[in-house]
Scaffold this motif. Sequence first.
Motif, PDB file in Angstrom:
ATOM      1  N   LYS A  92       0.826  -1.209   0.000  1.00  0.00           N
ATOM      2  CA  LYS A  92       0.000   0.000   0.000  1.00  0.00           C
ATOM      3  C   LYS A  92       0.858   1.255   0.000  1.00  0.00           C
ATOM      4  O   LYS A  92       0.552   2.231  -0.686  1.00  0.00           O
ATOM      5  CB  LYS A  92      -0.952   0.000   1.194  1.00  0.00           C
ATOM      6  CG  LYS A  92      -2.081  -0.988   1.055  1.00  0.00           C
ATOM      7  CD  LYS A  92      -3.023  -0.925   2.231  1.00  0.00           C
ATOM      8  CE  LYS A  92      -4.171  -1.909   2.050  1.00  0.00           C
ATOM      9  NZ  LYS A  92      -5.152  -1.832   3.133  1.00  0.00           N
ATOM     10  N   VAL A  93       1.949   1.232   0.772  1.00  0.00           N
ATOM     11  CA  VAL A  93       2.859   2.381   0.811  1.00  0.00           C
ATOM     12  C   VAL A  93       3.495   2.593  -0.561  1.00  0.00           C
ATOM     13  O   VAL A  93       3.587   3.720  -1.053  1.00  0.00           O
ATOM     14  CB  VAL A  93       3.937   2.197   1.906  1.00  0.00           C
ATOM     15  CG1 VAL A  93       5.057   3.210   1.766  1.00  0.00           C
ATOM     16  CG2 VAL A  93       3.306   2.290   3.283  1.00  0.00           C
ATOM     17  N   ASN A  95       2.254   1.741  -3.444  1.00  0.00           N
ATOM     18  CA  ASN A  95       1.199   2.298  -4.298  1.00  0.00           C
ATOM     19  C   ASN A  95       1.052   3.795  -4.082  1.00  0.00           C
ATOM     20  O   ASN A  95       0.893   4.561  -5.041  1.00  0.00           O
ATOM     21  CB  ASN A  95      -0.149   1.630  -4.006  1.00  0.00           C
ATOM     22  CG  ASN A  95      -0.313   0.320  -4.721  1.00  0.00           C
ATOM     23  OD1 ASN A  95       0.415  -0.003  -5.631  1.00  0.00           O
ATOM     24  ND2 ASN A  95      -1.290  -0.450  -4.276  1.00  0.00           N
ATOM     25  N   GLN A  96       1.086   4.215  -2.821  1.00  0.00           N
ATOM     26  CA  GLN A  96       0.936   5.626  -2.497  1.00  0.00           C
ATOM     27  C   GLN A  96       2.104   6.440  -3.042  1.00  0.00           C
ATOM     28  O   GLN A  96       1.911   7.547  -3.542  1.00  0.00           O
ATOM     29  CB  GLN A  96       0.821   5.808  -0.971  1.00  0.00           C
ATOM     30  CG  GLN A  96       0.400   7.195  -0.556  1.00  0.00           C
ATOM     31  CD  GLN A  96      -0.975   7.555  -1.056  1.00  0.00           C
ATOM     32  OE1 GLN A  96      -1.879   6.749  -1.021  1.00  0.00           O
ATOM     33  NE2 GLN A  96      -1.133   8.759  -1.536  1.00  0.00           N
ATOM     34  N   SER A  99       1.557   6.782  -6.749  1.00  0.00           N
ATOM     35  CA  SER A  99       0.421   7.681  -6.965  1.00  0.00           C
ATOM     36  C   SER A  99       0.817   9.138  -6.721  1.00  0.00           C
ATOM     37  O   SER A  99       0.466  10.022  -7.516  1.00  0.00           O
ATOM     38  CB  SER A  99      -0.722   7.283  -6.043  1.00  0.00           C
ATOM     39  OG  SER A  99      -1.800   8.167  -6.179  1.00  0.00           O
ATOM     40  N   ASN A 100       1.542   9.389  -5.646  1.00  0.00           N
ATOM     41  CA  ASN A 100       1.987  10.758  -5.354  1.00  0.00           C
ATOM     42  C   ASN A 100       2.896  11.293  -6.449  1.00  0.00           C
ATOM     43  O   ASN A 100       2.766  12.445  -6.868  1.00  0.00           O
ATOM     44  CB  ASN A 100       2.708  10.816  -4.007  1.00  0.00           C
ATOM     45  CG  ASN A 100       1.771  10.664  -2.838  1.00  0.00           C
ATOM     46  OD1 ASN A 100       0.563  10.789  -2.964  1.00  0.00           O
ATOM     47  ND2 ASN A 100       2.326  10.361  -1.684  1.00  0.00           N
ATOM     48  N   ASN A 103       0.754  12.135  -9.480  1.00  0.00           N
ATOM     49  CA  ASN A 103      -0.066  13.328  -9.254  1.00  0.00           C
ATOM     50  C   ASN A 103       0.756  14.608  -9.311  1.00  0.00           C
ATOM     51  O   ASN A 103       0.334  15.596  -9.915  1.00  0.00           O
ATOM     52  CB  ASN A 103      -0.801  13.228  -7.919  1.00  0.00           C
ATOM     53  CG  ASN A 103      -1.931  12.237  -7.966  1.00  0.00           C
ATOM     54  OD1 ASN A 103      -2.473  11.932  -9.024  1.00  0.00           O
ATOM     55  ND2 ASN A 103      -2.290  11.708  -6.812  1.00  0.00           N
TER      56      ASN A 103
END
Length: 145
Positions: A92-93, A95-96, A99-100, A103
């Motif tokens: 999950k980390v 993925n974040q 994603s960051n 973005n």
Amino acid sequence: MDELIKEYSTILAEEENLLDLLTEKQKMLRKAVTEKCWEDLVGLINEVNLISDSFHHFDIRRDEIQKQLKTTELKPYFERLGRLRTKLLKCKVENQVISNYVNVTREFIAEVVERALPQTRNKNYTKYGTITQPQTASVLVDVRG
């Protein structure tokens, strides 16, 4: 009941292996994104999706088995479940992080395009009265002359 416990143990092992593989692929995916290796990126995204689908399938079955087993039967697997949760958190980390990065890059590119090709538009408001940023319109370049 012994068959159910064996299946539960097998599923936990499969989920751990899948999460290890997923973490490895996510690191490769992040590297492909940051180094802009677009050919590698598509293949890695497909691999990550396949691994995620497999994990989801095993996770559903693990939940079904867990509901059928007693707490005393699950107790020997608590440490393994803890490792599984830790690995899932790592995924999950990762993925974040990806994603960051995407973005921030997207916002930067939108700002560059807006400064290079300013759009004269009216302000858009939400139903709550706050101003929203209008999205940049597509730009068409005529190279024929």
